[in-house]
Design an enzyme around this catalytic site. Structure first.
Site, short mmCIF file in Angstrom:
data_model
loop_
_atom_site.label_atom_id
_atom_site.label_comp_id
_atom_site.label_asym_id
_atom_site.label_seq_id
_atom_site.Cartn_x
_atom_site.Cartn_y
_atom_site.Cartn_z
N ASP A 2 0.87 -1.17 0.00
CA ASP A 2 0.00 0.00 0.00
C ASP A 2 0.91 1.22 0.00
OD1 ASP A 2 -1.62 2.19 0.71
OD2 ASP A 2 -2.97 0.94 1.90
N ALA A 5 -13.20 -6.09 -3.34
CA ALA A 5 -13.12 -4.62 -3.47
C ALA A 5 -13.94 -4.16 -4.67
CB ALA A 5 -11.66 -4.20 -3.57
N GLU A 43 -21.40 -6.09 -13.69
CA GLU A 43 -22.29 -6.82 -12.78
C GLU A 43 -23.73 -6.68 -13.27
OE1 GLU A 43 -21.37 -5.36 -8.83
OE2 GLU A 43 -19.35 -6.20 -8.90
N HIS A 64 -21.79 -9.60 -5.22
CA HIS A 64 -21.53 -8.31 -4.57
C HIS A 64 -22.30 -8.20 -3.26
CE1 HIS A 64 -20.19 -3.92 -5.51
NE2 HIS A 64 -20.21 -4.13 -4.21
N1 LIG Z 1 -17.88 -5.89 -1.74
C1 LIG Z 1 -18.50 -4.90 -1.16
O1 LIG Z 1 -19.71 -4.96 -0.93
C2 LIG Z 1 -17.76 -3.70 -0.70
C3 LIG Z 1 -16.61 -3.32 -1.33
N2 LIG Z 1 -15.92 -2.22 -0.90
C4 LIG Z 1 -14.70 -1.83 -1.63
O2 LIG Z 1 -13.60 -1.91 -0.75
C5 LIG Z 1 -12.74 -0.83 -1.07
C6 LIG Z 1 -11.83 -0.56 0.10
O3 LIG Z 1 -12.58 -0.03 1.16
P1 LIG Z 1 -11.86 0.65 2.42
O4 LIG Z 1 -10.86 -0.28 3.00
O5 LIG Z 1 -12.94 1.15 3.28
O6 LIG Z 1 -11.09 1.84 1.72
P2 LIG Z 1 -9.88 2.68 2.34
O7 LIG Z 1 -9.86 3.95 1.57
O8 LIG Z 1 -9.99 2.74 3.82
O9 LIG Z 1 -8.60 1.81 1.99
C7 LIG Z 1 -8.10 1.66 0.70
C8 LIG Z 1 -6.60 1.48 0.81
O10 LIG Z 1 -6.09 1.20 -0.49
C9 LIG Z 1 -4.83 1.86 -0.59
N3 LIG Z 1 -4.43 2.00 -1.99
C10 LIG Z 1 -4.84 2.93 -2.89
N4 LIG Z 1 -4.20 2.72 -4.07
C11 LIG Z 1 -3.39 1.64 -3.89
C12 LIG Z 1 -2.50 0.93 -4.75
N5 LIG Z 1 -2.28 1.32 -6.02
N6 LIG Z 1 -1.84 -0.14 -4.26
C13 LIG Z 1 -2.05 -0.54 -2.98
N7 LIG Z 1 -2.87 0.11 -2.11
C14 LIG Z 1 -3.55 1.18 -2.58
C15 LIG Z 1 -5.04 3.18 0.12
O11 LIG Z 1 -3.82 3.77 0.48
C16 LIG Z 1 -5.87 2.74 1.32
O12 LIG Z 1 -5.06 2.42 2.42
C17 LIG Z 1 -13.72 0.31 -1.41
O13 LIG Z 1 -13.10 1.30 -2.20
C18 LIG Z 1 -14.81 -0.41 -2.15
O14 LIG Z 1 -14.55 -0.39 -3.52
C19 LIG Z 1 -16.32 -1.50 0.19
C20 LIG Z 1 -17.46 -1.83 0.85
C21 LIG Z 1 -18.31 -2.92 0.41
O1 LIG Z 2 -24.44 -2.08 -1.02
C1 LIG Z 2 -23.72 -1.66 -1.91
O2 LIG Z 2 -23.95 -0.67 -2.58
C2 LIG Z 2 -22.44 -2.38 -2.17
C3 LIG Z 2 -21.45 -2.01 -1.14
C4 LIG Z 2 -20.19 -1.49 -1.72
O3 LIG Z 2 -19.70 -2.02 -2.68
C5 LIG Z 2 -19.58 -0.32 -1.11
O4 LIG Z 2 -20.05 0.14 -0.06
O5 LIG Z 2 -18.60 0.17 -1.68
#
Ligand SMILES: NC(=O)C1=CN([C@@H]2O[C@H](COP(=O)(O)OP(=O)(O)OC[C@H]3O[C@@H](n4cnc5c(N)ncnc54)[C@H](O)[C@@H]3O)[C@@H](O)[C@H]2O)C=CC1
Ligand SMILES: O=C(O)CCC(=O)C(=O)O
Length: 312
Positions: free
Chosen positions: A171, A231, A261, A279
């Protein structure tokens, strides 16, 4: 004076939208249906979305009254944040609402790739008793690479440490306190792939991370790598991943997210060794309640005066 229109474009808990209806003209549409969204948005002062609704320039141009886009979740890759800022529209997400749920699903997928629980169960239900067919591998003593040690990545790292896994991370913005809390060791991306038995992806989808794990990166992978992505689709190149799996260079992959999706034409569908979920990382009652509540609060704050309090 008519009440401001709040357009709910993705499913939210009904009791939360009912609360809003006491003060606003709440309307619903299916945001993934572009024609429906564009027909409904011109009247809207607030737009409530999850991940399925794309809020781009076309939508913003069609919405002259819009003051706030509230995203009931974390990722903002479906919202053109820069265009919204230019249009004077506040964009608010719910950054802590669902991270525990995503981390828990991720751990479940890591375990499911190591131990074929669901195929074994299906086999027993089908009347078989084939113990030798379902041998797995232990997680203890193996190495997990956490790509992105942000909110979700840190929760995943902590949980996998409890399985006695060694934790590596890559990261570029990693914080020392996150390394201390998780006991993770920071390494370059190539080293992460070369050393990890499991790679778990937790970076946001941006121009910089699209295709971050592609053919070249998978050529570095330790033989037998298992990959988890909760992610965003688009970060891992699905064609490169399918090729690595078909050639037996990787042992498996578990994906909650896809470039498109639903992933009707993904090369990963139907491949042995691939676990696919629709998802559902944030798909828990608790996460949906928190995300919906934060989004509703943002709408109220903007429509009744004042920007949302980011610390709320
Ligand atoms: N499957 C789902 O339902 C969900 C998916 N997500 C996804 O999870 C992602 C991560 O969420 P959080 O941890 O809350 O975000 P966050 O912003 O707290 O953490 C993301 C991390 O990725 C790092 N990063 C950015 N570019 C990078 C790179 N090129 N190489 C390595 N690290 C890098 C950042 O420095 C940061 O530490 C969200 O952006 C979202 O897309 C989030 C919630 C629900
Ligand atoms: O419930 C949703 O919209 C999916 C969650 C998600 O991917 C996010 O919070 O980034």
């Amino acid at each position: 004076m008519p009440s401001p229109v709040v357009l709910v474009a993705d499913p939210l808990p009904a009791h939360l939208t009912a609360e809003l209806a006491a003060d606003f003209d709440v309307r619903h549409c299916t945001g993934s249906d572009r024609a429906q969204l564009l027909a409904a948005v011109p009247e809207a002062s607030a737009l409530l979305v999850r991940s399925a609704t794309r809020v781009d320039l076309e939508v913003l141009d069609a919405a002259p009254r819009l003051r706030v886009v509230a995203r009931a979740g974390v990722g903002l890759d479906n919202v053109d944040v820069a265009a919204a800022a230019r249009a004077g529209v506040v964009v608010a997400n719910a950054p802590y609402s669902n991270v525990v749920s995503v981390a828990e699903l991720t751990v479940g997928l890591v375990v499911a790739l190591a131990r074929p629980i669901l195929p074994a169960s299906e086999s027993v239900h089908a009347g078989h008793w084939r113990r030798a067919d379902f041998q797995g591998v232990e997680l203890a003593g193996s190495t997990v690479g956490v790509l992105g040690l942000g909110k979700v990545g840190e929760l995943v790292a902590g949980r996998l440490r409890a399985f006695d896994m060694r934790v590596l991370t890559h990261d570029p913005h990693v914080r020392d306190d996150a390394l201390e809390r998780t006991g993770a060791q920071a390494v370059a991306l190539e080293e992460l792939l070369r050393q990890s038995d499991v790679l778990t992806v937790h970076v946001p989808l941006t121009d910089a991370t699209r295709g971050l794990i592609g053919e070249r990166e998978l050529s570095w992978a330790k033989p037998g790598l298992r990959l988890v992505n909760t992610a965003r689709g688009g970060i891992v190149d699905e064609f490169a991943l399918a090729q690595a799996l078909k050639e037996g260079r990787m042992a498996g992959a578990a994906l909650d997210v896809f470039e498109f999706e639903p992933p009707l034409s993904s090369p990963l569908l139907g491949l042995p060794g691939v676990i696919a979920t629709p998802h559902i990382g944030a798909g828990t009652a608790q996460a949906q309640e928190r995300a919906g509540r934060e989004a509703v609060r943002a709408v109220r704050q903007v429509l009744t005066g004042g920007a949302p309090d980011p610390a709320a």
